[in-house]
Design an enzyme around this catalytic site. Sequence first.
Site, mmCIF file in Angstrom:
data_model
loop_
_atom_site.group_PDB
_atom_site.id
_atom_site.type_symbol
_atom_site.label_atom_id
_atom_site.label_comp_id
_atom_site.label_asym_id
_atom_site.label_seq_id
_atom_site.Cartn_x
_atom_site.Cartn_y
_atom_site.Cartn_z
ATOM 1 C CE LYS A 97 4.408 -3.693 -6.175
ATOM 2 N NZ LYS A 97 3.643 -3.117 -6.996
ATOM 3 C CD GLU A 119 7.706 -11.917 -2.105
ATOM 4 O OE1 GLU A 119 8.520 -12.062 -1.238
ATOM 5 O OE2 GLU A 119 6.745 -10.980 -2.044
ATOM 6 C CB SER A 385 -0.724 3.026 -7.089
ATOM 7 O OG SER A 385 -1.232 2.166 -8.232
HETATM 8 C C1 LIG Z 1 2.291 -3.331 -7.081
HETATM 9 C C2 LIG Z 1 1.109 -2.372 -7.425
HETATM 10 C C3 LIG Z 1 -0.035 -2.128 -6.641
HETATM 11 C C4 LIG Z 1 -0.421 -3.008 -5.859
HETATM 12 O O1 LIG Z 1 0.176 -3.283 -4.672
HETATM 13 P P1 LIG Z 1 -0.216 -2.710 -3.173
HETATM 14 O O2 LIG Z 1 0.647 -3.143 -2.189
HETATM 15 O O3 LIG Z 1 -1.653 -3.068 -3.076
HETATM 16 O O4 LIG Z 1 -0.208 -1.115 -3.359
HETATM 17 C C5 LIG Z 1 -0.750 -1.131 -7.139
HETATM 18 N N1 LIG Z 1 -0.418 -0.192 -8.285
HETATM 19 C C6 LIG Z 1 0.730 -0.466 -8.689
HETATM 20 C C7 LIG Z 1 1.169 0.389 -9.914
HETATM 21 C C8 LIG Z 1 1.850 -1.390 -8.515
HETATM 22 O O5 LIG Z 1 2.754 -1.723 -9.060
#
Ligand SMILES: *Cc1c(COP(=O)(O)O)cnc(C)c1O
Length: 399
Positions: A97, A119, A385
Site C-alpha cells: 500500500k 478513509e 502483497s
Molecule cells: C489492502 C491489502 C490488500 C487488498 O488491497 P488491493 O487493493 O486489492 O491490493 C491485499 N493484501 C494486503 C496485504 C493488503 O494490505
Amino acid sequence: MQTIVESQASFSVTDKGFYGHFGGAFIPEMLYPNVEELRQNYLAIMADPAFQAEFQQLLIDYVGRPTPLFLAKRLSEQVGASIYLKREDLCHTGAHKINNTIGQILMAQRLGKKRIVAETGAGQHGVATATVCALMGLECIVYMGSIDIERQKPNVDRMRMLGAEVRPARSGSQTLKDATNEAMRHWINNPVDTHYIIGSVVGPHPYPDMVARFQSVISEEIRKQLLAKEGRETPDYVVACVGGGSNAAGAFFHFLDEPSVQLIAAEAAGHGITSGHSAATTALGKPGVLHGSRTILMQTEDGQVTEPYSISAGLDYPGIGPLHAHLFDSGRGTFYSITDDEAVKAAFNLSKLEGIIPALETAHALATLNELPLQPDDVVVVCLSGRGDKDLSTYTKYL
Ligand SMILES: *Cc1c(COP(=O)(O)O)cnc(C)c1O
C-alpha cells in the site's frame, strides 16, 4: 521499454477513464472541481523528471525497493512448477500500500495541498497514509467507521502515534462505506487545500489509473528480476489477490498485453460463494456504480450494495476496480474464489515450507496454486502483497 508502453494500448484507460465498459467518473457535481483538477494534472506531474526522481528515491530509501523476487524452492517442489514470490511484504509498513501513498503524497504536494483526507476499513490504508503524512509533515485526517475503530484498535493506535487524527463515521453500518461517505463530504467542503488519498484502484477516474501506475513498479521490477534469474522477462502466470485490486494491478501492469502471461486473480469466497457470507465479486456481482466508477459489484435485486464478508479485512469489499472488471469481462484475467479455510490452509503451508507468514489477503492468492493446471516447466510469480503479523490473532484460532 518502448515495447511495453506501446503494448499497453488495449488495456490502458481511455481519456474519459474507461476500461472497456467499466470505469468513468460518476460523481456528485460538488466533487467535480476536485476530481477534474487531479485529472487535468496527474499525468503531467507523473511525467515530470523531478517528480519521478523524488518518487524513485523514496521507493529505494524509504520503502525499501526493489523488493526481492524469491524462488520458493520447497513450495515449488510441492506444487510442481517454479514459484517465485514478489516480496511486497518487505516494504516499509508491511505491504504494497505504501507504494501508492508515497506517490499520492508527492502528487498532493505538487498540487499545493496542505491536508490529506483518507478513509480506511481495517486501518491498513489509514496507516500507510498516516505514515507518508508524517514523512512529509502534512496534516492527516482518517475517517473510519466507529465499529471498525473498535475492531481494529492496534491500527487506530498506530495512526494516532503517527500524528493522524482518526475521525469516527457514526452513520449507517458504521464501517468502510460510511467512512468513505464522510471522507468525500470532507473533501467537498475543503476543495482547495485538501487531497483525498484513495487506497486502491477504485473510485472515479483518474484514481484507478493513477494508483495502478504508482503500483506498476511491482511488475516493472518483476520483469527485470525474472530476466536475471530465468533469462526471460515474462512468466507463465502472475497471481495476486484482489480486494479493490491495487496489488494485482501493479503486478499485472507490464504484462497486460502479453497474451502468453496468464493473469490470475484471487477473490474472497468467505464461507463459500453461495453462503451469503462472501466477497466473491465476479462470481456474484453485476455491473453497477460504486464509489464513483462503473464496475462489477455485489448487489441486491434492486441495486442496493450487499454487505461483503471475508476473513481478511483487505478483501472485504463489495466491488473490484474497473480495470479488473474489464479483465474479467474480456476474459483476459481468470478469477478464482477462495474460501476462508482454503486461505488459512495456504498461509500455514507457506509459513512451514518457506518461513514466511503471509497476510490473510495474500493467502488467497497462494491458495490458487492448488487450482491452476501447472506444468513442471511453468514459471509462476505470486504477488506476496503483505506480511501476516497483523493477522496473528486470527491465525492462532487455527493452531
Ligand atoms: C489492502 C491489502 C490488500 C487488498 O488491497 P488491493 O487493493 O486489492 O491490493 C491485499 N493484501 C494486503 C496485504 C493488503 O494490505
